[in-house]
Enzyme design. Structure first.
Site, PDB file in Angstrom:
ATOM      1  N   ASP A  31       0.903  -1.001   0.213  1.00  0.00           N
ATOM      2  CA  ASP A  31       0.065  -0.099   0.035  1.00  0.00           C
ATOM      3  C   ASP A  31       1.094   1.019  -0.117  1.00  0.00           C
ATOM      4  OD1 ASP A  31      -3.274   0.470   0.869  1.00  0.00           O
ATOM      5  OD2 ASP A  31      -1.942   1.904   1.115  1.00  0.00           O
ATOM      6  N   THR A 118     -14.248  -2.534  -7.764  1.00  0.00           N
ATOM      7  CA  THR A 118     -15.532  -2.288  -8.544  1.00  0.00           C
ATOM      8  C   THR A 118     -15.267  -1.608  -9.517  1.00  0.00           C
ATOM      9  OG1 THR A 118     -16.753  -2.822  -6.579  1.00  0.00           O
ATOM     10  CG2 THR A 118     -17.815  -1.895  -8.376  1.00  0.00           C
ATOM     11  N   LYS A 199     -21.209  -7.156 -11.220  1.00  0.00           N
ATOM     12  CA  LYS A 199     -21.025  -6.488  -9.770  1.00  0.00           C
ATOM     13  C   LYS A 199     -21.775  -5.117  -9.795  1.00  0.00           C
ATOM     14  CE  LYS A 199     -19.053  -4.738  -6.080  1.00  0.00           C
ATOM     15  NZ  LYS A 199     -19.434  -5.357  -4.664  1.00  0.00           N
ATOM     16  N   ASN A 203     -25.372  -4.136  -6.897  1.00  0.00           N
ATOM     17  CA  ASN A 203     -25.568  -3.103  -6.179  1.00  0.00           C
ATOM     18  C   ASN A 203     -26.397  -2.190  -6.465  1.00  0.00           C
ATOM     19  OD1 ASN A 203     -23.559  -3.923  -3.968  1.00  0.00           O
ATOM     20  ND2 ASN A 203     -21.816  -2.835  -5.014  1.00  0.00           N
ATOM     21  N   ARG A 206     -29.842  -3.469  -5.175  1.00  0.00           N
ATOM     22  CA  ARG A 206     -29.967  -3.065  -3.911  1.00  0.00           C
ATOM     23  C   ARG A 206     -30.468  -1.813  -3.566  1.00  0.00           C
ATOM     24  NH1 ARG A 206     -30.278  -5.943   0.300  1.00  0.00           N
ATOM     25  NH2 ARG A 206     -28.714  -4.590   1.495  1.00  0.00           N
ATOM     26  N   ARG A 239     -44.894 -13.548  -3.002  1.00  0.00           N
ATOM     27  CA  ARG A 239     -43.892 -13.096  -3.953  1.00  0.00           C
ATOM     28  C   ARG A 239     -43.301 -11.647  -3.673  1.00  0.00           C
ATOM     29  NH1 ARG A 239     -46.869 -16.464  -5.857  1.00  0.00           N
ATOM     30  NH2 ARG A 239     -48.666 -14.983  -6.309  1.00  0.00           N
ATOM     31  N   GLY A 250     -25.435   4.547   2.450  1.00  0.00           N
ATOM     32  CA  GLY A 250     -24.031   5.176   2.500  1.00  0.00           C
ATOM     33  C   GLY A 250     -23.283   4.197   2.014  1.00  0.00           C
ATOM     34  N   CYS A 253     -20.098   1.206  -1.796  1.00  0.00           N
ATOM     35  CA  CYS A 253     -20.563   0.419  -2.752  1.00  0.00           C
ATOM     36  C   CYS A 253     -21.999   0.972  -3.522  1.00  0.00           C
ATOM     37  CB  CYS A 253     -20.628  -0.921  -2.355  1.00  0.00           C
ATOM     38  SG  CYS A 253     -18.964  -1.824  -2.171  1.00  0.00           S
ATOM     39  N   TYR A 312     -21.836   4.107   8.207  1.00  0.00           N
ATOM     40  CA  TYR A 312     -22.687   3.992   7.388  1.00  0.00           C
ATOM     41  C   TYR A 312     -23.912   2.643   7.616  1.00  0.00           C
ATOM     42  CZ  TYR A 312     -20.858   0.062   4.559  1.00  0.00           C
ATOM     43  OH  TYR A 312     -20.576  -1.082   4.097  1.00  0.00           O
ATOM     44  N   ARG A 320     -17.705   6.065   5.342  1.00  0.00           N
ATOM     45  CA  ARG A 320     -17.707   6.788   4.062  1.00  0.00           C
ATOM     46  C   ARG A 320     -19.141   6.886   3.404  1.00  0.00           C
ATOM     47  NH1 ARG A 320     -13.429   3.102   1.147  1.00  0.00           N
ATOM     48  NH2 ARG A 320     -14.473   1.680   2.286  1.00  0.00           N
TER      49      ARG A 320
HETATM   50  N1  LIG Z   1     -15.263  -1.729   1.346  1.00  0.00           N
HETATM   51  C1  LIG Z   1     -16.177  -2.417   0.582  1.00  0.00           C
HETATM   52  O1  LIG Z   1     -17.033  -2.909   1.424  1.00  0.00           O
HETATM   53  C2  LIG Z   1     -16.177  -3.062  -0.785  1.00  0.00           C
HETATM   54  C3  LIG Z   1     -16.929  -4.207  -1.131  1.00  0.00           C
HETATM   55  C4  LIG Z   1     -16.771  -4.330  -2.275  1.00  0.00           C
HETATM   56  C5  LIG Z   1     -16.138  -4.002  -3.460  1.00  0.00           C
HETATM   57  N2  LIG Z   1     -15.288  -2.671  -2.907  1.00  0.00           N
HETATM   58  C6  LIG Z   1     -14.419  -2.153  -3.793  1.00  0.00           C
HETATM   59  O2  LIG Z   1     -13.292  -2.555  -3.624  1.00  0.00           O
HETATM   60  C7  LIG Z   1     -12.193  -1.382  -4.201  1.00  0.00           C
HETATM   61  C8  LIG Z   1     -11.264  -0.974  -2.755  1.00  0.00           C
HETATM   62  O3  LIG Z   1     -12.218  -0.722  -1.705  1.00  0.00           O
HETATM   63  P1  LIG Z   1     -11.687  -0.459  -0.292  1.00  0.00           P
HETATM   64  O4  LIG Z   1     -13.059  -0.278   0.610  1.00  0.00           O
HETATM   65  O5  LIG Z   1     -10.866  -1.756   0.205  1.00  0.00           O
HETATM   66  O6  LIG Z   1     -11.029   0.966  -0.358  1.00  0.00           O
HETATM   67  P2  LIG Z   1     -10.023   1.574   0.544  1.00  0.00           P
HETATM   68  O7  LIG Z   1     -10.144   2.957   0.624  1.00  0.00           O
HETATM   69  O8  LIG Z   1     -10.332   1.007   2.224  1.00  0.00           O
HETATM   70  O9  LIG Z   1      -8.171   0.948   0.426  1.00  0.00           O
HETATM   71  C9  LIG Z   1      -7.791   1.286  -0.811  1.00  0.00           C
HETATM   72  C10 LIG Z   1      -6.585   1.296  -0.461  1.00  0.00           C
HETATM   73  O10 LIG Z   1      -5.697   1.382  -1.686  1.00  0.00           O
HETATM   74  C11 LIG Z   1      -4.537   2.241  -1.578  1.00  0.00           C
HETATM   75  N3  LIG Z   1      -3.835   2.877  -2.597  1.00  0.00           N
HETATM   76  C12 LIG Z   1      -4.619   3.545  -3.377  1.00  0.00           C
HETATM   77  N4  LIG Z   1      -3.926   3.541  -4.770  1.00  0.00           N
HETATM   78  C13 LIG Z   1      -2.918   2.913  -4.539  1.00  0.00           C
HETATM   79  C14 LIG Z   1      -1.701   2.460  -5.538  1.00  0.00           C
HETATM   80  N5  LIG Z   1      -1.600   3.011  -6.771  1.00  0.00           N
HETATM   81  N6  LIG Z   1      -0.861   1.485  -4.899  1.00  0.00           N
HETATM   82  C15 LIG Z   1      -0.875   1.066  -3.938  1.00  0.00           C
HETATM   83  N7  LIG Z   1      -1.868   1.181  -3.007  1.00  0.00           N
HETATM   84  C16 LIG Z   1      -2.939   2.085  -3.099  1.00  0.00           C
HETATM   85  C17 LIG Z   1      -4.689   3.129  -0.524  1.00  0.00           C
HETATM   86  O11 LIG Z   1      -4.022   3.770   0.214  1.00  0.00           O
HETATM   87  C18 LIG Z   1      -5.985   2.451   0.401  1.00  0.00           C
HETATM   88  O12 LIG Z   1      -5.559   1.945   1.472  1.00  0.00           O
HETATM   89  C19 LIG Z   1     -13.347  -0.197  -4.375  1.00  0.00           C
HETATM   90  O13 LIG Z   1     -13.241  -0.415  -5.868  1.00  0.00           O
HETATM   91  C20 LIG Z   1     -14.614  -0.703  -3.880  1.00  0.00           C
HETATM   92  O14 LIG Z   1     -15.609  -0.190  -4.615  1.00  0.00           O
HETATM   93  C21 LIG Z   1     -15.517  -2.453  -1.752  1.00  0.00           C
END
Ligand SMILES: NC(=O)c1ccc[n+]([C@@H]2O[C@H](COP(=O)([O-])OP(=O)(O)OC[C@H]3O[C@@H](n4cnc5c(N)ncnc54)[C@H](O)[C@@H]3O)[C@@H](O)[C@H]2O)c1
Length: 405
Positions: A31, A118, A199, A203, A206, A239, A250, A253, A312, A320
């Site tokens: 990260d 996503t 995907k 959502n 929902r 149904r 919130g 997603c 949320y 978020r």
């Molecule tokens: N949070 C959820 O419940 C959830 C559920 C399903 C899908 N998603 C999808 O998953 C993806 C990630 O969501 P999240 O909630 O984990 O996000 P998040 O913000 O919690 O985590 C993302 C991480 O990526 C790091 N990052 C960003 N750019 C980077 C790079 N170039 N190199 C290295 N690290 C980098 C950030 O520092 C951060 O820690 C999104 O597309 C989201 O829509 C999230």
């Protein structure tokens, strides 16, 4: 088993990395956020989630490493944010593009690059393939969207069905084999575009269903009908399965992904757009309810009104796009003087004005409590609300003396 470099250690990347490591895969989690990586290296998790600390312990025992650097290997999982542009409503693919660009600088020839973030349908073709095509190395792009829910992530990672979209069945199977080290659910193999669309559709489904319940709530409020009783009875139909109304939608997603379709297909996505607008209007609707109840009960000092919950959803620390934050933003923009007290047991950092960090002090400070999040804490403390005015937007109170949306 291949070494896997998981890129992005947030809500999705971290549990995925831990799960793979705990199931015998060599994993490096990368990260850009230095303090996040330092925290993980110090042996601490970075957010609250049921079962995460235990999983973290297993992964550490299995040798997981955390780094700010990308590693050279043949298998990457990219789990970086995918927000939408607030003006165009289209996806902001820049995080995914930047991550894949950096992967390409480090990866082995013929590496597999799985995007778990996503994305809107067509993102891989429009934004990711061109950067792969622009350089000499050959890699295999895959899209494997995640559908776990905060609050139950560890269980759902193990048991949910997964979708893997790839350009060939061989690559899809190789990726499926990596996920099946831990995933006990069905692994469905398909092409990339179908995986992208599936995907977002999940959502959006929902969001639309929640919007229907919220719109019913507004209709019923207009003529003083009991929406919860109406939904309860309507759901006796074999149904019909109407969801519950609430203070808004919130999270990262459901409140975001439908915009991808609205942004890319504005002529077609009318119902989807309207559902988004209905759900986004709910925080303002809650403010109207607070004002009308305050008027009815003679409450003029809004600093004696407390908003319970900032996240949320219940029992997580993720704020978020939370309805409470949307509500406070609405109050600010509309210039209303509503100096609410705000409290959430999961939000220990200072996030908003009027925030309190002690439940007892919060209860002492207010005469009117608006329940916006159904955390277990409030469910266990309902007797402490006796004597107060309560607006319950989440149906945690059985008591008919409370106000509802
Ligand atoms: N949070 C959820 O419940 C959830 C559920 C399903 C899908 N998603 C999808 O998953 C993806 C990630 O969501 P999240 O909630 O984990 O996000 P998040 O913000 O919690 O985590 C993302 C991480 O990526 C790091 N990052 C960003 N750019 C980077 C790079 N170039 N190199 C290295 N690290 C980098 C950030 O520092 C951060 O820690 C999104 O597309 C989201 O829509 C999230």
């Amino acid at each position: 088993m291949k070494k896997v470099n998981v890129i992005g250690l947030g809500y999705i990347g971290l549990p995925t990395a831990l799960m793979l490591a705990s199931h015998g895969v060599e994993v490096v989690g990368t990260d850009y956020n230095q303090s996040l990586v330092q925290t993980l290296q110090a042996g601490k998790t970075t957010f609250e989630e049921k079962g995460l600390d235990e999983l973290f312990g297993h992964a550490l025992d299995a040798g997981i490493r955390f780094s700010n650097e990308y590693e050279t290997c043949g298998f990457y999982i990219v789990a970086v944010p995918t927000p939408y542009d607030p003006d165009t409503k289209q996806i902001d693919a820049s995080y995914v593009v930047n991550a894949v660009k950096t992967v390409l600088e480090h990866c082995e020839e013929e590496a597999i690059v799985v995007v778990e973030s996503t994305v809107s349908p067509g993102t891989m073709d429009r934004f990711v393939r061109p950067i792969v095509a622009a350089q000499k190395k050959h890699v295999h792009l895959v899209h494997a969207p995640e559908r776990i829910i905060p609050g139950n992530m560890v269980y759902e990672l193990l048991h949910n069905s997964r979708t893997i979209g790839a350009d060939s069945p061989e690559i899809a199977e190789q990726v499926g084999a990596v996920y099946s080290t831990f995933c006990e659910g069905e692994i469905v193999l398909t092409d990339i575009r179908t995986a992208e669309m599936t995907k977002v559709v999940e959502n959006t489904f929902r969001d639309i269903n929640i919007a229907f319940a919220n719109e019913l709530c507004k209709i019923c409020r207009r003529d003083n009908m009991d929406v919860n009783e109406i939904i309860r009875i309507a759901n006796k139909h074999p149904r019909v399965n109407i969801l519950s109304p609430g203070p808004g939608v919130g999270g990262h997603c459901i409140s975001v992904d439908p915009w991808f379709l609205v942004g890319d297909y504005p002529e077609e996505a009318k119902l989807i757009h309207q559902a988004r607008l209905v759900n986004d209007s709910m925080p303002a609707f809650v403010v109207e309810r607070i004002e009308s109840i305050a008027k009815e009960r003679g409450v003029s000092d809004f600093s004696r009104i407390g908003l319970y919950g900032l996240t949320y959803k219940e029992n997580v620390d993720d704020t978020r796009e939370s309805p409470t934050l949307q509500l406070l933003e609405h109050v600010k923009k509309s210039g209303k003087k509503m100096p609410f007290c705000v409290y959430d047991p999961y939000v220990t950092r200072d996030l908003v004005e009027g925030q309190m960090h002690d439940f007892d002090a919060f209860l002492d400070a207010v005469d009117f409590v608006v329940i916006l999040v159904a955390h277990q804490e409030i469910r266990d403390s309902l007797s402490r609300l006796n004597g107060k005015i309560v607006l319950d937007t989440r149906r945690v109170c059985e008591d008919d003396s409370v106000y509802r949306l």
